[in-house]
Design a protein around this motif. Structure first.
Motif, PDB file in Angstrom:
ATOM      1  N   SER A  25       0.918  -1.227  -0.104  1.00  0.00           N
ATOM      2  CA  SER A  25      -0.004  -0.116   0.103  1.00  0.00           C
ATOM      3  C   SER A  25       0.917   1.216  -0.136  1.00  0.00           C
ATOM      4  CB  SER A  25      -1.031   0.028   1.076  1.00  0.00           C
ATOM      5  OG  SER A  25      -0.176  -0.003   2.425  1.00  0.00           O
ATOM      6  N   ARG A  68      -0.525  -1.778 -19.784  1.00  0.00           N
ATOM      7  CA  ARG A  68      -0.983  -0.244 -19.901  1.00  0.00           C
ATOM      8  C   ARG A  68      -1.235   0.343 -21.153  1.00  0.00           C
ATOM      9  NH1 ARG A  68       2.893   3.319 -16.345  1.00  0.00           N
ATOM     10  NH2 ARG A  68       4.228   1.642 -17.250  1.00  0.00           N
ATOM     11  N   ARG A  85       7.113  11.136 -11.926  1.00  0.00           N
ATOM     12  CA  ARG A  85       6.675  10.954 -10.756  1.00  0.00           C
ATOM     13  C   ARG A  85       7.700  11.453  -9.806  1.00  0.00           C
ATOM     14  NH1 ARG A  85       5.756   7.733  -8.348  1.00  0.00           N
ATOM     15  NH2 ARG A  85       4.330   7.567  -7.169  1.00  0.00           N
ATOM     16  N   ARG A  88      10.432   7.740  -5.648  1.00  0.00           N
ATOM     17  CA  ARG A  88      10.276   6.936  -4.627  1.00  0.00           C
ATOM     18  C   ARG A  88      10.859   5.602  -4.636  1.00  0.00           C
ATOM     19  NH1 ARG A  88       5.484   4.244  -3.373  1.00  0.00           N
ATOM     20  NH2 ARG A  88       4.601   4.879  -5.227  1.00  0.00           N
ATOM     21  N   ALA A  95       6.973   1.825 -14.002  1.00  0.00           N
ATOM     22  CA  ALA A  95       6.602   2.924 -14.510  1.00  0.00           C
ATOM     23  C   ALA A  95       7.610   3.951 -13.893  1.00  0.00           C
ATOM     24  CB  ALA A  95       5.253   3.614 -14.044  1.00  0.00           C
TER      25      ALA A  95
ATOM     26  N   PHE B 135      -6.643  -0.338 -10.071  1.00  0.00           N
ATOM     27  CA  PHE B 135      -5.660  -1.285 -10.396  1.00  0.00           C
ATOM     28  C   PHE B 135      -4.362  -0.706 -11.043  1.00  0.00           C
ATOM     29  CE2 PHE B 135      -3.528  -4.674 -13.043  1.00  0.00           C
ATOM     30  CZ  PHE B 135      -3.131  -5.489 -11.983  1.00  0.00           C
ATOM     31  N   LEU B 137      -3.615   2.641 -11.983  1.00  0.00           N
ATOM     32  CA  LEU B 137      -2.905   3.666 -11.054  1.00  0.00           C
ATOM     33  C   LEU B 137      -1.856   3.294 -10.149  1.00  0.00           C
ATOM     34  CD1 LEU B 137      -5.374   6.427 -10.862  1.00  0.00           C
ATOM     35  CD2 LEU B 137      -3.813   6.314 -12.330  1.00  0.00           C
ATOM     36  N   HIS B 138      -2.385   2.112  -9.438  1.00  0.00           N
ATOM     37  CA  HIS B 138      -1.601   1.676  -8.378  1.00  0.00           C
ATOM     38  C   HIS B 138      -0.576   0.683  -8.788  1.00  0.00           C
ATOM     39  CE1 HIS B 138      -0.098  -0.093  -4.625  1.00  0.00           C
ATOM     40  NE2 HIS B 138      -0.823  -1.366  -4.754  1.00  0.00           N
ATOM     41  N   LYS B 139      -1.112  -0.445  -9.370  1.00  0.00           N
ATOM     42  CA  LYS B 139      -0.076  -1.500 -10.056  1.00  0.00           C
ATOM     43  C   LYS B 139       0.940  -1.162 -11.233  1.00  0.00           C
ATOM     44  CE  LYS B 139       2.054  -5.634  -9.600  1.00  0.00           C
ATOM     45  NZ  LYS B 139       3.217  -5.554  -9.240  1.00  0.00           N
ATOM     46  N   ASP B 141       1.125   2.081 -12.795  1.00  0.00           N
ATOM     47  CA  ASP B 141       1.721   3.077 -12.819  1.00  0.00           C
ATOM     48  C   ASP B 141       2.616   3.689 -11.520  1.00  0.00           C
ATOM     49  OD1 ASP B 141       0.755   3.838 -15.078  1.00  0.00           O
ATOM     50  OD2 ASP B 141      -1.131   4.836 -14.318  1.00  0.00           O
ATOM     51  N   GLY B 142       2.511   2.627 -10.589  1.00  0.00           N
ATOM     52  CA  GLY B 142       3.151   2.714  -9.414  1.00  0.00           C
ATOM     53  C   GLY B 142       2.968   3.646  -8.403  1.00  0.00           C
ATOM     54  N   LEU B 143       1.458   4.288  -8.147  1.00  0.00           N
ATOM     55  CA  LEU B 143       1.018   5.156  -7.300  1.00  0.00           C
ATOM     56  C   LEU B 143       0.956   4.450  -6.023  1.00  0.00           C
ATOM     57  CD1 LEU B 143      -1.401   7.727  -8.980  1.00  0.00           C
ATOM     58  CD2 LEU B 143       1.063   7.685  -8.891  1.00  0.00           C
ATOM     59  N   SER B 144       1.008   4.842  -4.806  1.00  0.00           N
ATOM     60  CA  SER B 144       0.752   4.587  -3.565  1.00  0.00           C
ATOM     61  C   SER B 144      -0.703   4.425  -3.359  1.00  0.00           C
ATOM     62  CB  SER B 144       1.406   5.235  -2.280  1.00  0.00           C
ATOM     63  OG  SER B 144       0.593   6.364  -2.396  1.00  0.00           O
ATOM     64  N   HIS B 145      -1.440   3.698  -2.356  1.00  0.00           N
ATOM     65  CA  HIS B 145      -2.571   3.913  -2.038  1.00  0.00           C
ATOM     66  C   HIS B 145      -3.164   5.061  -1.856  1.00  0.00           C
ATOM     67  CE1 HIS B 145      -3.709  -0.505  -0.743  1.00  0.00           C
ATOM     68  NE2 HIS B 145      -2.932  -0.615  -1.995  1.00  0.00           N
ATOM     69  N   ALA B 146      -2.543   5.927  -1.326  1.00  0.00           N
ATOM     70  CA  ALA B 146      -2.899   7.396  -0.866  1.00  0.00           C
ATOM     71  C   ALA B 146      -2.957   8.192  -2.120  1.00  0.00           C
ATOM     72  CB  ALA B 146      -1.810   7.959   0.323  1.00  0.00           C
ATOM     73  N   GLU B 147      -1.911   8.068  -3.002  1.00  0.00           N
ATOM     74  CA  GLU B 147      -1.742   8.780  -4.015  1.00  0.00           C
ATOM     75  C   GLU B 147      -2.984   8.331  -5.221  1.00  0.00           C
ATOM     76  OE1 GLU B 147       3.105   9.309  -4.525  1.00  0.00           O
ATOM     77  OE2 GLU B 147       2.076   7.594  -5.033  1.00  0.00           O
ATOM     78  N   ALA B 151      -5.918  10.574  -6.506  1.00  0.00           N
ATOM     79  CA  ALA B 151      -6.269  10.738  -8.182  1.00  0.00           C
ATOM     80  C   ALA B 151      -7.602  10.586  -8.490  1.00  0.00           C
ATOM     81  CB  ALA B 151      -5.009   9.799  -8.750  1.00  0.00           C
ATOM     82  N   LYS B 156      -8.926   5.956   0.799  1.00  0.00           N
ATOM     83  CA  LYS B 156      -7.916   5.067   0.954  1.00  0.00           C
ATOM     84  C   LYS B 156      -8.506   3.467   0.971  1.00  0.00           C
ATOM     85  CE  LYS B 156      -5.003   6.685   3.690  1.00  0.00           C
ATOM     86  NZ  LYS B 156      -3.880   6.833   4.721  1.00  0.00           N
ATOM     87  N   GLU B 160      -8.232   0.236  -1.348  1.00  0.00           N
ATOM     88  CA  GLU B 160      -7.810  -1.051  -1.034  1.00  0.00           C
ATOM     89  C   GLU B 160      -8.802  -2.345  -1.299  1.00  0.00           C
ATOM     90  OE1 GLU B 160      -6.342  -0.762   3.247  1.00  0.00           O
ATOM     91  OE2 GLU B 160      -7.491  -2.676   3.599  1.00  0.00           O
TER      92      GLU B 160
END
Lengths: 334, 176
Positions: A25, A68, A85, A88, A95, B135, B137-139, B141-147, B151, B156, B160
């Motif tokens: 997460s 993607r 981005r 991190r 990505a 899915f 954005l997170h998986k 594009d690599g954004l965290s749950h918060a990001e 978006a 959050k 999840e």
């Protein structure tokens, strides 16, 4: 009992998914990992369920770029994803790595040896005796030996290196979706993640593999590939331009990497080959003439001082050295 | 936003040294071998002293993830080597200086991976649009749950749920 099983299996899978989602997460801490450990240790079936979920998650990551692209083609909605981005450290986030690679290419700019579709390659050159450590955006590393030149460029399909006359050792991070390709004259080297040393000098290519497997191929005029050879760890491939043959032999890879520690190690190598290596290490060019080129040398040379190294060579081999201001010439002792 | 730390190798190294035993224990469990775990923990060390850039919000968790990725890379490598040795080397290789040298690229491997990609896509297309987007954005594009939540303008916990639902569906379709 039997009725319970499918239900229990489903519950277990649900828990395994919940663990994986939590740990990825972006907010998980060490406590979460320890709690996972307890859950995994509680029942081998938990471990099996988690392994399955985790492997699928990793496979999805490997296919991220293709997925993607296909999703975009199917469903071109508005997108809010930032192009680059904030950095991190997510070890498995293609990505992010692409973004970082693109950023590197933009910052580095410079006159490239060759053009890429995305981003421009970065040129590296070293003087004799200079070793340059290059850290690439994907986490791979290149140690470039002296008197060497190569160019590095990343695009979405591949990580590419073009070697001119050069020696370099590579430690390449795994990324099956984006192979690491090296071109050296008409030869192509392809890896997905491994450690190996490459010498490309005077039309000769020597590839020594320390870890993993490396593929070497010849590429023809039209780009077609032939003579694909797989070189496993602990082996060395030698090919010469214009000759059809390939030699693959067992070696101690540490010997091929020794230059990084300021040493050269040889077993029955020609003096011409030894001198080729010395010319990467020292500023005054050394030339070996006539039959002396074929003298065989075995031993360890410590690369402290050029004059001292020549003296040590003379202690082992019947050669005379003539020094002038700008070169050292070696000849067979009469 | 959360705390951030200087991307200094020595700071991460300190956490590594402090967590070394924890990591060894966890990966011994995961790999079923103390020896393999020791190798892996050593590989984590080489990564730590190498160039890791950017801010690391939670260094200890980062080390577990780093180790997990190294472990998965190895497993995949073994899996591929097995597939390759079965389908490729037998049929189309010649022996050179006692070493097997392949004549052609592994076409079967490429085909199998294309088919798997197709199945992944089909499964993703069966998700609800919101679930698929989360899915992606997170998986992908690599954004965290918060990001991802920011978006999409949702909480959050919604993210999840979306990610869990997507993963369960993919498991059902790809690894029943």
């Amino acid at each position: 009992m039997t009725e319970d099983r499918p239900k229990r299996g489903e519950e277990r899978e649900e828990q395994a998914v919940a663990w994986l989602v939590r740990l990825n997460s972006g907010e998980a801490g060490a406590d979460d990992w320890r709690a996972l450990e307890d859950w995994l240790a509680a029942d081998p079936a938990n471990l099996a369920a988690y392994e399955r979920v985790e492997m699928l998650w990793a496979d999805l990551g490997d296919e991220a770029e293709d997925l993607r692209r296909s999703l975009d083609a199917a469903d071109p909605g508005p997108t809010v994803v930032p192009l680059v981005r904030p950095q991190r450290p997510a070890p498995r986030a293609p990505a992010l790595r692409w973004a970082a690679a693109a950023a590197l290419a933009i910052v580095a700019g410079g006159a490239g040896l060759f053009a890429y579709v995305h981003g421009r390659p970065t040129d590296y050159r070293t003087a004799p005796g200079q070793i340059q450590h290059i850290a690439l955006a994907d986490g791979s590393r290149i140690d470039l030996n002296g008197a060497s030149r190569l160019a590095v460029g990343f695009d979405r399909a591949a990580r590419r290196v073009k070697m001119d006359d050069a020696e370099a050792s590579f430690d390449v991070t795994k990324d099956p979706s984006r192979p690491f390709l090296i071109s050296a004259g008409a030869q192509r080297i392809r890896v997905v993640g491994t450690a190996f040393d490459v010498i490309h000098h005077g039309g000769e290519l020597v590839v020594t593999v320390r870890r993993g497997v490396v593929e070497v191929a010849r590429s023809g005029e039209g780009g077609q590939v032939s003579d694909v050879a797989r070189v496993p760890a602990g082996f060395q491939l030698v090919r010469r331009a214009g000759e059809a043959g390939t030699v693959i032999r067992a070696v101690d890879p540490d010997e091929a990497f020794a230059w990084r520690e300021g040493r050269l190690i040889y077993h029955d190598r020609s003096l011409a080959a030894v001198v080729g290596d010395l010319n990467r290490a020292f500023p005054v060019p050394i030339e070996v003439q006539g039959p002396a080129r074929d003298l065989r040398f075995s031993g360890v040379l410590v690369l402290d001082d050029e004059t001292a190294v020549i003296r040590r060579l003379q202690a082992f081999l019947p050669v005379d050295a003539h020094r002038s201001q700008d070169e050292i010439v070696l000849n067979s002792r009469p | 936003m959360g705390r951030s730390q200087e991307p200094e190798a020595s700071a991460l190294l300190a956490v590594y040294l402090e967590r070394r035993e924890d990591l060894r224990r966890y990966f011994t469990l995961r790999l079923g071998s103390a020896e393999a775990a020791e190798d892996l923990v050593q590989d984590i060390y080489f990564k730590v002293i190498g160039d890791i850039q950017g801010e690391i919000a939670n260094p200890a968790a980062f080390l577990y993830r780093l180790g997990s990725n190294l472990m998965l890379d190895r497993l995949k490598q073994q899996r591929r080597a097995l597939a390759r040795d079965r389908g490729w080397v037998d049929a189309r290789s010649t022996t050179l200086a006692g070493e097997e040298v392949a004549d052609a690229p592994p076409a079967d491997e490429a085909l199998a991976s294309r088919q798997r990609l197709e199945r992944m896509l089909t499964a993703l297309e069966e998700l609800t649009p919101a679930c698929r987007r989360a899915f992606r954005l997170h998986k992908l594009d690599g954004l965290s749950h918060a990001e991802t939540a920011a978006a999409m303008g949702v909480s959050k916990s919604t993210i999840e749920k979306h990610i869990s639902a997507a993963l369960k569906h993919l498991l059902k379709r790809l690894d029943p």
